[in-house]
Motif scaffolding. Structure first.
Motif, PDB file in Angstrom:
ATOM      1  N   GLY A  82       0.913  -1.204   0.020  1.00  0.00           N
ATOM      2  CA  GLY A  82      -0.120  -0.498  -0.220  1.00  0.00           C
ATOM      3  C   GLY A  82       0.833   1.295  -0.267  1.00  0.00           C
ATOM      4  N   ARG A  83       2.200   0.941   0.535  1.00  0.00           N
ATOM      5  CA  ARG A  83       3.006   2.069   0.237  1.00  0.00           C
ATOM      6  C   ARG A  83       4.530   1.755   0.226  1.00  0.00           C
ATOM      7  N   VAL A  84       5.265   3.217   0.242  1.00  0.00           N
ATOM      8  CA  VAL A  84       6.276   3.246   0.643  1.00  0.00           C
ATOM      9  C   VAL A  84       7.358   3.807   1.354  1.00  0.00           C
ATOM     10  N   ASP A  85       7.562   3.582   2.299  1.00  0.00           N
ATOM     11  CA  ASP A  85       8.415   4.684   3.224  1.00  0.00           C
ATOM     12  C   ASP A  85       9.339   5.163   3.230  1.00  0.00           C
ATOM     13  N   VAL A  86      10.239   4.465   2.668  1.00  0.00           N
ATOM     14  CA  VAL A  86      11.214   4.361   2.448  1.00  0.00           C
ATOM     15  C   VAL A  86      12.294   3.871   1.465  1.00  0.00           C
ATOM     16  N   LEU A  87      13.166   4.685   0.876  1.00  0.00           N
ATOM     17  CA  LEU A  87      13.813   4.493  -0.515  1.00  0.00           C
ATOM     18  C   LEU A  87      15.364   4.784  -0.197  1.00  0.00           C
ATOM     19  N   PRO A 130       4.124   8.473   1.767  1.00  0.00           N
ATOM     20  CA  PRO A 130       3.456   9.311   2.789  1.00  0.00           C
ATOM     21  C   PRO A 130       4.140  10.099   3.221  1.00  0.00           C
ATOM     22  N   PRO A 131       3.239  11.578   3.672  1.00  0.00           N
ATOM     23  CA  PRO A 131       4.298  12.402   3.846  1.00  0.00           C
ATOM     24  C   PRO A 131       4.941  11.479   5.685  1.00  0.00           C
ATOM     25  N   GLY A 132       6.314  12.162   5.919  1.00  0.00           N
ATOM     26  CA  GLY A 132       6.884  11.559   6.817  1.00  0.00           C
ATOM     27  C   GLY A 132       7.861  10.028   5.970  1.00  0.00           C
ATOM     28  N   SER A 133       7.824  10.367   4.942  1.00  0.00           N
ATOM     29  CA  SER A 133       8.900   9.582   4.073  1.00  0.00           C
ATOM     30  C   SER A 133      10.261   9.629   4.271  1.00  0.00           C
ATOM     31  N   GLU A 170      12.068  20.243  -3.344  1.00  0.00           N
ATOM     32  CA  GLU A 170      10.690  19.228  -4.036  1.00  0.00           C
ATOM     33  C   GLU A 170       9.684  19.383  -3.296  1.00  0.00           C
ATOM     34  N   CYS A 171      10.362  18.272  -2.548  1.00  0.00           N
ATOM     35  CA  CYS A 171       9.677  16.968  -1.437  1.00  0.00           C
ATOM     36  C   CYS A 171       9.287  18.119  -0.033  1.00  0.00           C
ATOM     37  N   HIS A 172       9.935  18.999   0.337  1.00  0.00           N
ATOM     38  CA  HIS A 172       9.969  19.712   1.627  1.00  0.00           C
ATOM     39  C   HIS A 172       8.058  19.903   1.740  1.00  0.00           C
ATOM     40  N   ALA A 173       7.471  20.520   0.387  1.00  0.00           N
ATOM     41  CA  ALA A 173       5.682  20.200   1.015  1.00  0.00           C
ATOM     42  C   ALA A 173       5.095  19.187   1.265  1.00  0.00           C
ATOM     43  N   ARG A 174       5.622  18.025   0.396  1.00  0.00           N
ATOM     44  CA  ARG A 174       5.143  16.662   0.986  1.00  0.00           C
ATOM     45  C   ARG A 174       5.509  16.298   1.802  1.00  0.00           C
ATOM     46  N   LYS A 175       6.718  16.764   3.360  1.00  0.00           N
ATOM     47  CA  LYS A 175       7.141  16.499   4.654  1.00  0.00           C
ATOM     48  C   LYS A 175       7.656  15.234   4.029  1.00  0.00           C
ATOM     49  N   LEU A 220      20.261   4.052   8.617  1.00  0.00           N
ATOM     50  CA  LEU A 220      18.893   3.584   9.448  1.00  0.00           C
ATOM     51  C   LEU A 220      18.537   4.727  10.558  1.00  0.00           C
ATOM     52  N   PHE A 221      19.675   5.382  10.909  1.00  0.00           N
ATOM     53  CA  PHE A 221      19.605   7.098  11.399  1.00  0.00           C
ATOM     54  C   PHE A 221      18.430   8.233  10.117  1.00  0.00           C
ATOM     55  N   LEU A 222      19.453   8.383   9.531  1.00  0.00           N
ATOM     56  CA  LEU A 222      18.980   9.225   8.581  1.00  0.00           C
ATOM     57  C   LEU A 222      17.208   8.401   8.222  1.00  0.00           C
ATOM     58  N   ALA A 223      17.251   7.966   7.973  1.00  0.00           N
ATOM     59  CA  ALA A 223      15.678   7.457   7.494  1.00  0.00           C
ATOM     60  C   ALA A 223      14.518   6.952   9.012  1.00  0.00           C
ATOM     61  N   SER A 224      15.012   7.492  10.057  1.00  0.00           N
ATOM     62  CA  SER A 224      14.281   7.290  11.349  1.00  0.00           C
ATOM     63  C   SER A 224      13.777   8.396  11.725  1.00  0.00           C
ATOM     64  N   ALA A 225      12.854   9.054  12.238  1.00  0.00           N
ATOM     65  CA  ALA A 225      12.199  10.199  13.645  1.00  0.00           C
ATOM     66  C   ALA A 225      13.835  10.597  13.499  1.00  0.00           C
ATOM     67  N   ARG A 226      14.617  10.293  14.173  1.00  0.00           N
ATOM     68  CA  ARG A 226      15.793  10.402  14.948  1.00  0.00           C
ATOM     69  C   ARG A 226      16.247  11.383  14.244  1.00  0.00           C
ATOM     70  N   SER A 227      16.046  11.807  12.827  1.00  0.00           N
ATOM     71  CA  SER A 227      16.558  12.644  11.739  1.00  0.00           C
ATOM     72  C   SER A 227      15.566  13.614  11.680  1.00  0.00           C
ATOM     73  N   GLN A 228      14.745  13.748  12.049  1.00  0.00           N
ATOM     74  CA  GLN A 228      13.590  14.286  11.515  1.00  0.00           C
ATOM     75  C   GLN A 228      13.447  15.793  11.591  1.00  0.00           C
ATOM     76  N   PRO A 229      14.737  16.273  11.623  1.00  0.00           N
ATOM     77  CA  PRO A 229      15.317  17.823  11.341  1.00  0.00           C
ATOM     78  C   PRO A 229      15.713  17.894  10.262  1.00  0.00           C
ATOM     79  N   VAL A 230      16.525  16.483   9.654  1.00  0.00           N
ATOM     80  CA  VAL A 230      17.519  16.494   8.653  1.00  0.00           C
ATOM     81  C   VAL A 230      16.942  16.392   7.029  1.00  0.00           C
ATOM     82  N   THR A 231      16.984  17.368   6.381  1.00  0.00           N
ATOM     83  CA  THR A 231      16.546  17.273   4.626  1.00  0.00           C
ATOM     84  C   THR A 231      17.407  17.991   4.372  1.00  0.00           C
ATOM     85  N   GLY A 232      17.667  17.740   2.932  1.00  0.00           N
ATOM     86  CA  GLY A 232      18.395  17.852   2.089  1.00  0.00           C
ATOM     87  C   GLY A 232      19.731  18.285   2.796  1.00  0.00           C
ATOM     88  N   ALA A 233      20.717  16.732   2.924  1.00  0.00           N
ATOM     89  CA  ALA A 233      21.660  17.710   3.950  1.00  0.00           C
ATOM     90  C   ALA A 233      22.400  16.090   3.508  1.00  0.00           C
TER      91      ALA A 233
END
Length: 250
Positions: A82-87, A130-133, A170-175, A220-233
């Motif tokens: 039904g979805r893909v959470d991590v690539l 989905p958002p949060g991916s 590009e993905c920022h608005a989609r969370k 795993l760290f970059l894909a998980s909620a532990r790195s939630q503030p990190v994007t484009g890095a």
């Protein structure tokens, strides 16, 4: 467990870093799609995941530079769960030698696997995310500082880091978060098959060579909620290889 029920696609997952990433996510309860080109190793990884309790996993032979094959693999994961959470874009190849001696086919194949592959996987996975991916791209210190024998590989990894930054916007608005992991020497066949390493021209301190398991922890760290503030890095985890390459002190 950190990833219970999450759907994770890992390219280049039949050996080396990709295999360890697949195993690590499975231990955290994820449903894992194993992409690669070696059917024997792919089935072995699938069996290894199942033996550690990951009943929800499957291997698909997939050339990441083939749009139709990528679309089919992603569609199968989305239809099944039904979805893909991590690539995790891990698949890569490396040709070494002088640029003047490199065939056009080898240049094109390097770009097709190392740069077009992440594009195709992201293109087809994003509609199911989905958002949060999260998307994690595996880069290399060669994107920043390299040697005289790795022009195509270096160009592809430099492009991958630019791709990471642009896709994150590009993905920022989609969370959906997009990051890259910039690696140095990792204990994989790609490292030990490098002619410069085999010949001793490029000297390696064993303490600076990371294990695939250590890399998997960072993915795993970059894909998980532990790195939630990190994007484009781009997270550098190179064991000191970047300054060494930068100084040409092999």
């Amino acid at each position: 467990m950190e990833m219970p029920g999450k759907v994770v696609i890992v390219s280049g997952a039949t050996s080396g870093i990709g295999r360890e990433v697949a195993l690590r996510f499975a231990r955290e309860g994820a449903r894992v799609v194993i992409l690669g080109l070696d059917d024997t190793r792919g089935q072995e990884v699938q069996t290894a995941l199942q033996l550690q309790g990951a009943a929800d996993c499957f291997y698909r032979r997939t050339d990441v530079s083939d749009g139709g094959a990528v679309q089919a693999a992603v569609a199968e994961a989305a239809a099944r769960w039904g979805r893909v959470d991590v690539l995790v874009n891990n698949a890569a190849i490396m040709h070494t030698g002088a640029l003047a001696d490199m065939s056009e086919a080898d240049w094109d194949k390097t770009m097709a696997v190392n740069l077009k592959g992440p594009f195709l996987l992201a293109k087809h996975a994003l509609p199911a995310m989905p958002p949060g991916s999260s998307i994690v791209n595996i880069s290399s210190v060669h994107a920043i500082a390299t040697d005289a024998h790795s022009t195509a590989y270096s160009a592809s990894k430099g492009g991958l880091e630019a791709f990471t930054r642009a896709l994150a916007l590009e993905c920022h608005a989609r969370k959906i978060r997009v990051n890259a992991l910039r690696l140095g020497a990792v204990d994989t066949p790609m490292l030990w098959n490098n002619p410069d390493v085999r010949s001793g021209e490029e000297k390696l301190d064993p303490s600076e060579v990371a294990s695939s398991g250590e890399v998997a922890e960072l993915v795993l760290f970059l894909a998980s909620a532990r790195s939630q503030p990190v994007t484009g890095a781009v997270l550098t985890a190179d064991g000191g290889r970047l300054p060494i390459l930068g100084s040409h002190a092999h």
